[in-house]
Scaffold this motif. Structure first.
Motif, PDB file in Angstrom:
ATOM      1  N   GLU A   5       0.846  -1.184   0.000  1.00 51.85           N
ATOM      2  CA  GLU A   5       0.000   0.000   0.000  1.00 51.85           C
ATOM      3  C   GLU A   5       0.883   1.235   0.000  1.00 51.85           C
ATOM      4  O   GLU A   5       1.793   1.357   0.819  1.00 51.85           O
ATOM      5  CB  GLU A   5      -0.914   0.018   1.232  1.00 51.85           C
ATOM      6  N   GLN A   6       0.644   2.135  -0.920  1.00 50.32           N
ATOM      7  CA  GLN A   6       1.379   3.383  -0.982  1.00 50.32           C
ATOM      8  C   GLN A   6       0.481   4.524  -0.518  1.00 50.32           C
ATOM      9  O   GLN A   6      -0.645   4.661  -0.989  1.00 50.32           O
ATOM     10  CB  GLN A   6       1.867   3.656  -2.411  1.00 50.32           C
ATOM     11  N   ILE A   7       0.982   5.302   0.428  1.00 51.78           N
ATOM     12  CA  ILE A   7       0.222   6.412   1.003  1.00 51.78           C
ATOM     13  C   ILE A   7       0.964   7.697   0.693  1.00 51.78           C
ATOM     14  O   ILE A   7       2.116   7.873   1.098  1.00 51.78           O
ATOM     15  CB  ILE A   7       0.050   6.232   2.522  1.00 51.78           C
ATOM     16  N   GLN A   8       0.313   8.586  -0.018  1.00 52.19           N
ATOM     17  CA  GLN A   8       0.931   9.849  -0.384  1.00 52.19           C
ATOM     18  C   GLN A   8       1.027  10.748   0.842  1.00 52.19           C
ATOM     19  O   GLN A   8       0.064  10.903   1.594  1.00 52.19           O
ATOM     20  CB  GLN A   8       0.106  10.526  -1.475  1.00 52.19           C
ATOM     21  N   VAL A   9       2.194  11.311   1.048  1.00 54.11           N
ATOM     22  CA  VAL A   9       2.415  12.208   2.182  1.00 54.11           C
ATOM     23  C   VAL A   9       2.035  13.618   1.742  1.00 54.11           C
ATOM     24  O   VAL A   9       2.794  14.309   1.059  1.00 54.11           O
ATOM     25  CB  VAL A   9       3.879  12.163   2.656  1.00 54.11           C
ATOM     26  N   ILE A  10       0.829  14.041   2.124  1.00 51.24           N
ATOM     27  CA  ILE A  10       0.321  15.339   1.717  1.00 51.24           C
ATOM     28  C   ILE A  10      -0.389  16.001   2.890  1.00 51.24           C
ATOM     29  O   ILE A  10      -0.595  15.381   3.935  1.00 51.24           O
ATOM     30  CB  ILE A  10      -0.655  15.220   0.518  1.00 51.24           C
ATOM     31  N   GLY A  11      -0.768  17.240   2.698  1.00 48.75           N
ATOM     32  CA  GLY A  11      -1.566  17.943   3.685  1.00 48.75           C
ATOM     33  C   GLY A  11      -0.893  18.045   5.041  1.00 48.75           C
ATOM     34  O   GLY A  11       0.293  18.356   5.159  1.00 48.75           O
ATOM     35  N   MET A  12      -1.665  17.775   6.085  1.00 47.59           N
ATOM     36  CA  MET A  12      -1.186  17.900   7.447  1.00 47.59           C
ATOM     37  C   MET A  12       0.026  17.011   7.710  1.00 47.59           C
ATOM     38  O   MET A  12       0.990  17.420   8.348  1.00 47.59           O
ATOM     39  CB  MET A  12      -2.308  17.550   8.429  1.00 47.59           C
ATOM     40  N   ARG A  13      -0.012  15.779   7.167  1.00 49.38           N
ATOM     41  CA  ARG A  13       1.110  14.872   7.387  1.00 49.38           C
ATOM     42  C   ARG A  13       2.386  15.405   6.761  1.00 49.38           C
ATOM     43  O   ARG A  13       3.475  15.292   7.318  1.00 49.38           O
ATOM     44  CB  ARG A  13       0.761  13.493   6.823  1.00 49.38           C
ATOM     45  N   ARG A  14       2.278  16.031   5.587  1.00 46.61           N
ATOM     46  CA  ARG A  14       3.464  16.602   4.951  1.00 46.61           C
ATOM     47  C   ARG A  14       4.013  17.748   5.790  1.00 46.61           C
ATOM     48  O   ARG A  14       5.229  17.871   5.968  1.00 46.61           O
ATOM     49  CB  ARG A  14       3.139  17.087   3.542  1.00 46.61           C
ATOM     50  N   LYS A  15       3.131  18.609   6.309  1.00 46.97           N
ATOM     51  CA  LYS A  15       3.593  19.721   7.123  1.00 46.97           C
ATOM     52  C   LYS A  15       4.284  19.245   8.390  1.00 46.97           C
ATOM     53  O   LYS A  15       5.307  19.782   8.806  1.00 46.97           O
ATOM     54  CB  LYS A  15       2.411  20.634   7.475  1.00 46.97           C
ATOM     55  N   ILE A  16       3.710  18.222   9.016  1.00 51.67           N
ATOM     56  CA  ILE A  16       4.343  17.654  10.214  1.00 51.67           C
ATOM     57  C   ILE A  16       5.725  17.119   9.868  1.00 51.67           C
ATOM     58  O   ILE A  16       6.703  17.356  10.581  1.00 51.67           O
ATOM     59  CB  ILE A  16       3.461  16.556  10.820  1.00 51.67           C
ATOM     60  N   ALA A  17       5.822  16.390   8.759  1.00 53.12           N
ATOM     61  CA  ALA A  17       7.107  15.819   8.342  1.00 53.12           C
ATOM     62  C   ALA A  17       8.131  16.921   8.079  1.00 53.12           C
ATOM     63  O   ALA A  17       9.301  16.826   8.493  1.00 53.12           O
ATOM     64  CB  ALA A  17       6.909  14.957   7.098  1.00 53.12           C
ATOM     65  N   GLN A  18       7.704  17.972   7.398  1.00 53.84           N
ATOM     66  CA  GLN A  18       8.621  19.062   7.090  1.00 53.84           C
ATOM     67  C   GLN A  18       9.100  19.769   8.347  1.00 53.84           C
ATOM     68  O   GLN A  18      10.293  20.069   8.490  1.00 53.84           O
ATOM     69  CB  GLN A  18       7.939  20.060   6.146  1.00 53.84           C
ATOM     70  N   ARG A  19       8.163  20.022   9.269  1.00 58.70           N
ATOM     71  CA  ARG A  19       8.540  20.722  10.500  1.00 58.70           C
ATOM     72  C   ARG A  19       9.433  19.852  11.382  1.00 58.70           C
ATOM     73  O   ARG A  19      10.377  20.337  12.003  1.00 58.70           O
ATOM     74  CB  ARG A  19       7.285  21.139  11.266  1.00 58.70           C
ATOM     75  N   MET A  20       9.126  18.546  11.444  1.00 53.76           N
ATOM     76  CA  MET A  20       9.979  17.636  12.211  1.00 53.76           C
ATOM     77  C   MET A  20      11.393  17.599  11.638  1.00 53.76           C
ATOM     78  O   MET A  20      12.388  17.665  12.364  1.00 53.76           O
ATOM     79  CB  MET A  20       9.378  16.230  12.195  1.00 53.76           C
ATOM     80  N   GLN A  21      11.478  17.474  10.325  1.00 52.86           N
ATOM     81  CA  GLN A  21      12.789  17.415   9.679  1.00 52.86           C
ATOM     82  C   GLN A  21      13.553  18.712   9.888  1.00 52.86           C
ATOM     83  O   GLN A  21      14.759  18.702  10.171  1.00 52.86           O
ATOM     84  CB  GLN A  21      12.608  17.137   8.185  1.00 52.86           C
ATOM     85  N   ASP A  22      12.852  19.823   9.768  1.00 56.71           N
ATOM     86  CA  ASP A  22      13.484  21.123   9.960  1.00 56.71           C
ATOM     87  C   ASP A  22      14.014  21.262  11.384  1.00 56.71           C
ATOM     88  O   ASP A  22      15.130  21.747  11.605  1.00 56.71           O
ATOM     89  CB  ASP A  22      12.463  22.221   9.658  1.00 56.71           C
ATOM     90  N   ALA A  23      13.213  20.815  12.353  1.00 58.44           N
ATOM     91  CA  ALA A  23      13.628  20.937  13.755  1.00 58.44           C
ATOM     92  C   ALA A  23      14.877  20.112  14.041  1.00 58.44           C
ATOM     93  O   ALA A  23      15.799  20.566  14.719  1.00 58.44           O
ATOM     94  CB  ALA A  23      12.487  20.510  14.676  1.00 58.44           C
ATOM     95  N   THR A  24      14.912  18.873  13.520  1.00 53.66           N
ATOM     96  CA  THR A  24      16.053  18.006  13.820  1.00 53.66           C
ATOM     97  C   THR A  24      17.304  18.418  13.054  1.00 53.66           C
ATOM     98  O   THR A  24      18.426  18.148  13.493  1.00 53.66           O
ATOM     99  CB  THR A  24      15.717  16.543  13.503  1.00 53.66           C
ATOM    100  N   GLN A  25      17.139  19.078  11.910  1.00 55.71           N
ATOM    101  CA  GLN A  25      18.298  19.519  11.136  1.00 55.71           C
ATOM    102  C   GLN A  25      18.886  20.815  11.674  1.00 55.71           C
ATOM    103  O   GLN A  25      20.097  21.020  11.625  1.00 55.71           O
ATOM    104  CB  GLN A  25      17.909  19.701   9.665  1.00 55.71           C
ATOM    105  N   ARG A  26      18.039  21.701  12.185  1.00 53.29           N
ATOM    106  CA  ARG A  26      18.516  23.023  12.591  1.00 53.29           C
ATOM    107  C   ARG A  26      18.978  23.067  14.039  1.00 53.29           C
ATOM    108  O   ARG A  26      19.965  23.748  14.358  1.00 53.29           O
ATOM    109  CB  ARG A  26      17.412  24.053  12.363  1.00 53.29           C
ATOM    110  N   ALA A  27      18.263  22.398  14.924  1.00 54.89           N
ATOM    111  CA  ALA A  27      18.618  22.459  16.346  1.00 54.89           C
ATOM    112  C   ALA A  27      19.592  21.348  16.720  1.00 54.89           C
ATOM    113  O   ALA A  27      19.597  20.280  16.106  1.00 54.89           O
ATOM    114  CB  ALA A  27      17.360  22.345  17.205  1.00 54.89           C
ATOM    115  N   ALA A  28      20.407  21.638  17.709  1.00 53.34           N
ATOM    116  CA  ALA A  28      21.335  20.623  18.241  1.00 53.34           C
ATOM    117  C   ALA A  28      20.659  19.948  19.429  1.00 53.34           C
ATOM    118  O   ALA A  28      20.836  20.350  20.582  1.00 53.34           O
ATOM    119  CB  ALA A  28      22.648  21.274  18.652  1.00 53.34           C
TER     120      ALA A  28
END
Length: 424
Positions: A196-219
């Motif tokens: 099953e393939q689930i497209q990462v869009i909408g709220m889930r995409r925003k959560i993923a982007q913010r999580m990735q941004d937080a872990t990449q920018r902060a120590a």
């Protein structure tokens, strides 16, 4: 008949493009005025796009997950009247549901099952699980043969054309030691190759982007401490028994909010935001506590504003109100932004240790694990105590390890001696 073209509206705040999150209609549907056609998502909110006209959908302008420019064609609707092409920008109804990323990874991303490699087609076994009412392809002779052998034909994989079951398939089934008595177990252990393939869009995409941004920018670094919550749980039970009917029941969360407020008086560097582009740390006197809340559309963090000015019951009522609003999709943008420090709890699923992800631009997040009864040594005696871990994360660019440890130890002292929460 005419065609009414609806364009992506200008939602404001200088937004030039939005993500098409979900269609609520399809080509051929008849729609009425004010019916919601689609959901789009900005960086801050989910927005409903309603129809300004009655008519029939004849074309969709994009696919879910597609980023569309303001002014681009969203949908075309066939309408009564002249055959002229009419254009408009649909009005936008903001749902006020922005994304906030702070929560343990154990909650936000369920562990994905490892995908087993596909076996080669020539190695397919003879057993297959079919629905109970599914009739497999087989000749009358094969069906009689299966009946004589006591084999449920639906459990046998067919190797003939279009999956037809052959006599050889029955023999292969028997060779594997299957029997009618073990058929139910055989079905439970049947190989599966579905995906099953689930497209990462909408709220889930925003959560993923913010999580990735937080872990990449902060120590990030985490600090875990064990706390004896026996006394504060006894106090909570006493207050609920005495005042629960008139003031409402207290959970542990308002006590934790109070402990944060008191501890932050000595550790103001934790109640801060870090602008890493401007290289400026802003310490705030007001304590706006974000409380991570899981909803059907994803993680949200409603904010208990000015927690420093709230009593236990005031905090409890506000936490309950905000959590209900977030879960029902009715929390406003202001209620979901502006936190200065975040509290995240998995409740009964809290586990032993977790590693919360910072809610940038904040520099601290306090994670609460579950309460368990354990034997502890107190004054030389083994006694049963209620124990709980705090698993907290900090931005090492701003917070030193020693300060983080002292901050959590201060919270520990307040919770283990709950009277000190109220001593001014």
């Amino acid at each position: 008949m005419g065609t009414h073209v609806i364009k992506m509206p200008d939602i404001g705040e200088g937004i030039a493009e939005v993500e098409l999150s979900q269609w609520h209609v399809k080509v051929g549907d008849v729609v009425v005025e004010d019916q919601v056609l689609a959901d789009v998502m900005t960086d801050k909110a989910m927005v409903d796009i309603p129809s300004p006209v009655h008519g029939k959908v004849i074309a969709l302008g994009g696919q879910p997950g597609e980023v569309m420019a303001v002014g681009s064609v969203l949908i075309s609707i066939e309408v009564e009247g002249a055959g002229n092409l009419k254009e408009s920008a649909a009005p936008a109804h903001v749902k006020e549901a922005p994304v906030a990323p702070n929560v343990e990874t154990a909650v936000e991303s369920k562990p994905a099952a490892a995908a087993a490699p596909r076996p080669a087609a020539v190695c397919q076994g003879p057993m297959v699980a079919r629905e109970a009412d599914e009739r497999p392809l087989a000749s009358p002779a094969v069906r009689k043969h299966a009946l004589d052998l006591g084999i449920q034909l639906r459990l046998v994989r067919g190797s003939g054309p279009a999956g037809r079951v052959l006599h050889e398939d029955l023999e292969a089934y028997l060779a594997q030691g299957q029997s009618n008595a073990s058929a139910p177990a055989a079905a439970a252990y049947a190989q599966r190759h579905d995906e099953e393939q689930i497209q990462v869009i909408g709220m889930r995409r925003k959560i993923a982007q913010r999580m990735q941004d937080a872990t990449q920018r902060a120590a990030h670094f985490s600090y875990v401490e064990e706390i004896d919550v026996t006394a504060i749980e006894e106090l909570r039970a006493h207050l609920n028994e005495k005042h629960g009917a008139s003031r409402g029941k207290l959970t542990l969360l308002p006590f934790l909010v109070r402990a944060l407020v008191v501890a932050l008086r000595d550790f103001p560097q934790m109640n801060a935001r870090y602008d890493d582009e401007a290289q400026v740390i802003t310490r705030l006197g007001a304590v706006h506590v974000g409380v991570a809340t899981q909803s059907d559309v994803g993680l949200m963090v409603p904010v208990v504003r000015h927690a420093e000015a709230r009593s236990l019951w005031d905090s409890a009522a506000e936490i309950s109100r905000l959590a209900n609003a977030a879960r029902n999709g009715k929390a406003s943008r202001d209620e979901l932004s502006g936190s200065t420090i975040t509290l995240t709890s998995l409740g009964a699923l809290g586990g032993i240790v977790s590693t919360p992800v910072l809610n940038l631009p904040e520099v601290a997040i306090v994670g609460v694990n579950k309460i368990v009864e354990r034997p502890m040594v107190v004054k030389g005696q083994v006694v049963i105590r209620k124990m709980m871990n705090l698993s907290s994360s900090f931005d090492h660019r701003v917070v030193d390890g020693m300060d983080a440890a002292l901050f959590i130890q201060a919270i520990r002292g307040l919770l283990e001696q709950p009277a000190t929460l109220f001593v001014e």
